[in-house]
Motif scaffolding. Sequence first.
Motif, PDB file in Angstrom:
ATOM      1  N   ALA A   1      17.246 -12.326  -2.026  1.00  0.00           N
ATOM      2  CA  ALA A   1      16.753 -12.926  -0.783  1.00  0.00           C
ATOM      3  C   ALA A   1      15.236 -12.782  -0.733  1.00  0.00           C
ATOM      4  N   PRO A   2      14.565 -13.646   0.020  1.00  0.00           N
ATOM      5  CA  PRO A   2      13.106 -13.525   0.130  1.00  0.00           C
ATOM      6  C   PRO A   2      12.710 -12.174   0.723  1.00  0.00           C
ATOM      7  N   ILE A   3      11.543 -11.694   0.317  1.00  0.00           N
ATOM      8  CA  ILE A   3      10.988 -10.458   0.864  1.00  0.00           C
ATOM      9  C   ILE A   3       9.495 -10.669   1.054  1.00  0.00           C
ATOM     10  N   GLY A   4       8.961 -10.106   2.139  1.00  0.00           N
ATOM     11  CA  GLY A   4       7.539 -10.223   2.408  1.00  0.00           C
ATOM     12  C   GLY A   4       6.807  -8.969   1.992  1.00  0.00           C
ATOM     13  N   VAL A   5       5.596  -9.117   1.460  1.00  0.00           N
ATOM     14  CA  VAL A   5       4.749  -7.981   1.136  1.00  0.00           C
ATOM     15  C   VAL A   5       3.407  -8.172   1.850  1.00  0.00           C
ATOM     16  N   ILE A   6       2.931  -7.086   2.444  1.00  0.00           N
ATOM     17  CA  ILE A   6       1.662  -7.134   3.169  1.00  0.00           C
ATOM     18  C   ILE A   6       0.530  -6.866   2.185  1.00  0.00           C
TER      19      ILE A   6
ATOM     20  N   GLU B   1      -3.099   4.700   1.131  1.00  0.00           N
ATOM     21  CA  GLU B   1      -3.153   4.934   2.578  1.00  0.00           C
ATOM     22  C   GLU B   1      -2.526   3.748   3.308  1.00  0.00           C
ATOM     23  N   ALA B   2      -2.153   3.958   4.571  1.00  0.00           N
ATOM     24  CA  ALA B   2      -1.442   2.939   5.360  1.00  0.00           C
ATOM     25  C   ALA B   2      -2.294   1.681   5.545  1.00  0.00           C
ATOM     26  N   ASP B   3      -1.598   0.585   5.825  1.00  0.00           N
ATOM     27  CA  ASP B   3      -2.269  -0.703   6.039  1.00  0.00           C
ATOM     28  C   ASP B   3      -3.134  -0.669   7.294  1.00  0.00           C
ATOM     29  N   VAL B   4      -4.266  -1.343   7.223  1.00  0.00           N
ATOM     30  CA  VAL B   4      -5.103  -1.590   8.384  1.00  0.00           C
ATOM     31  C   VAL B   4      -5.145  -3.110   8.525  1.00  0.00           C
ATOM     32  N   THR B   5      -4.581  -3.608   9.610  1.00  0.00           N
ATOM     33  CA  THR B   5      -4.515  -5.056   9.785  1.00  0.00           C
ATOM     34  C   THR B   5      -5.895  -5.606  10.121  1.00  0.00           C
TER      35      THR B   5
ATOM     36  N   ARG C   1       0.835  -1.205   0.000  1.00  0.00           N
ATOM     37  CA  ARG C   1       0.000   0.000   0.000  1.00  0.00           C
ATOM     38  C   ARG C   1       0.872   1.259   0.000  1.00  0.00           C
ATOM     39  N   LEU C   2       1.826   1.329   0.940  1.00  0.00           N
ATOM     40  CA  LEU C   2       2.675   2.511   1.044  1.00  0.00           C
ATOM     41  C   LEU C   2       3.581   2.642  -0.172  1.00  0.00           C
ATOM     42  N   LYS C   3       4.087   1.520  -0.673  1.00  0.00           N
ATOM     43  CA  LYS C   3       4.970   1.558  -1.842  1.00  0.00           C
ATOM     44  C   LYS C   3       4.226   2.123  -3.055  1.00  0.00           C
TER      45      LYS C   3
END
Length: 152
Positions: free
Chosen positions: A91-96, A72-76, A66-68
């Motif tokens: 290397a592995p990377i995580g995306v929300i 608006e910012a993530d809402v968990t 979202r930010l990238k």
Amino acid sequence: MDELKVVSEAVQYIVIKIGDEQYGIDIKYIENIVRMQKITRVPKVQPYFKGVINLRGEVVPVMSLRLKMGLEADVTMNTTRIIILKIEQNAPIGVIVDEVKEVVTLDETNTDKVAYDAKDDSVNYINGIGKCNGGLISLLDLNVVVSDKETI
């Protein structure tokens, strides 16, 4: 003379939701999908990098799509997931992401390339549009999404 048969390459995508939009991630880049968990912050990184997680003993950096993408910012929520990507030798990377929906198979008959518009930064992250079940799915160009270059 033999008849040449054109075999279209079908690609499987995981369909994710970010806000109200649907995006597709090529399944060959997905190493794992995990529930949201505690992210340890790292100082002096780009704002879209949320920090790192410990995934079975491996430290994996996590970024907010979202930010990238300037949203608006993530809402968990209950559906929020971290998708662990492995792109080539990196290397592995995580995306929300807000939600993981389904796996779809698309070939060139139901995907279109995107005409690039230099004024629209978000298009940089998209390398095609998939048509599936009457809806459109923006296909993410993961090499651009996870690159460390600022777009602003």
